[in-house]
Enzyme design. Structure first.
Site, PDB file in Angstrom:
ATOM      1  N   ASP A 112       0.863  -1.183   0.000  1.00 61.71           N
ATOM      2  CA  ASP A 112       0.000   0.000   0.000  1.00 61.71           C
ATOM      3  C   ASP A 112       0.899   1.233   0.000  1.00 61.71           C
ATOM      4  OD1 ASP A 112      -2.023  -1.805   0.246  1.00 61.71           O
ATOM      5  OD2 ASP A 112      -2.663  -1.201   2.245  1.00 61.71           O
ATOM      6  N   ASP A 166     -15.679  -3.779  -1.057  1.00 63.07           N
ATOM      7  CA  ASP A 166     -15.247  -3.389   0.287  1.00 63.07           C
ATOM      8  C   ASP A 166     -16.484  -3.301   1.165  1.00 63.07           C
ATOM      9  OD1 ASP A 166     -12.687  -3.229  -0.743  1.00 63.07           O
ATOM     10  OD2 ASP A 166     -12.850  -1.100  -1.186  1.00 63.07           O
TER      11      ASP A 166
END
EC number: 5.3.1.16
Length: 244
Positions: free
Chosen positions: A10, A129
């Site tokens: 990330d 998500d």
């Protein structure tokens, strides 16, 4: 068939980080994205999951840096974060990545998402998500901040559009090292014939073995992030535990 592991990189402001539950400001730095990705490649990864968090949160991008990283890797890359129009999609695919992961766009712009799926097929995965709200699984958009509607309605629509793969994240689990949401994964697998990649909550080798137990139901892979960076186990240990 064995479970595919996708170690995560990330990226915020040019640096590899991990967030807790996707919250901006909760990041812990881990150095350069290039070094992180190459380390996973050297440890035996077949795929690396790279997320541009600045693009996901709508506050800039690390596009050129990530294109360089993808170019240096010999393994496949799943690229995610802020891909929500033709320009960002084409730039992501131009890096040579194996596939891209659409998130917010699938919720906010379903017609565009359907066109992207029709045009690029297997190159497109959709990130679902999810957070449990009042007993119902709801989707989260833009960097997990906005509401995105009912999971099952969106999944049915994307299936109809021909989506080839889903990356399923329980937002309440991500970066927390509290274990994956196996029930959610099993329910998504039951609702679609497309392969599912699990994300969020993995903290132990046993968690990965539990996810591997869902391979027959349709789980293809698992993204692993914080547990690796925190030293809970090594990637070679994890790969050995889940190899068919």
């Amino acid at each position: 068939m064995s479970l595919v592991l996708l170690p995560a990189v990330d990226v915020v402001n040019g640096e590899a980080v991990r967030l807790v539950q996707g919250e901006a400001g909760s990041e812990t730095g881990y150095g350069s994205p290039r070094d992180a990705a190459l380390a996973w490649q050297n440890d035996g990864a077949e795929w690396v999951h790279i997320v541009d968090l600045d693009a996901a949160f709508g506050r800039g991008s690390n596009r050129e840096l990530l294109a360089d990283v993808v170019g240096e890797l010999d393994v496949q890359v799943e690229l995610s974060g802020g891909i929500r129009d033709d320009a960002s999609l084409e730039a992501a695919l131009a890096t040579g990545c194996g596939r891209v992961n659409l998130g917010t766009a699938a919720i906010e712009n379903p017609e565009w998402c359907a066109r992207a799926i029709a045009k690029y097929g297997e190159k497109i995965a959709v990130g679902l998500d999810v957070r449990l709200v009042d007993g119902e699984y709801q989707l989260r958009g833009r960097g997990w901040v906005t509401e995105g509607g009912n999971l099952w309605e969106t999944l049915a629509r994307l299936d109809k559009d021909g989506c080839s793969r889903y990356v399923v994240t329980d937002v309440s689990k991500d970066g927390t090292l509290t274990g994956p949401n196996l029930e959610l994964l099993a329910q998504v697998c039951a609702a679609t014939d497309a392969p599912v990649v699990a994300s969020g909550g993995v903290s132990t080798i046993d968690d990965l073995r539990a996810i591997a137990g869902l391979v027959d139901q349709g789980v293809e892979g698992s993204i692993v992030g914080k547990a690796l960076y925190a030293g809970r186990f090594t990637l070679p240990e994890a790969l050995a535990a889940v190899s068919g």
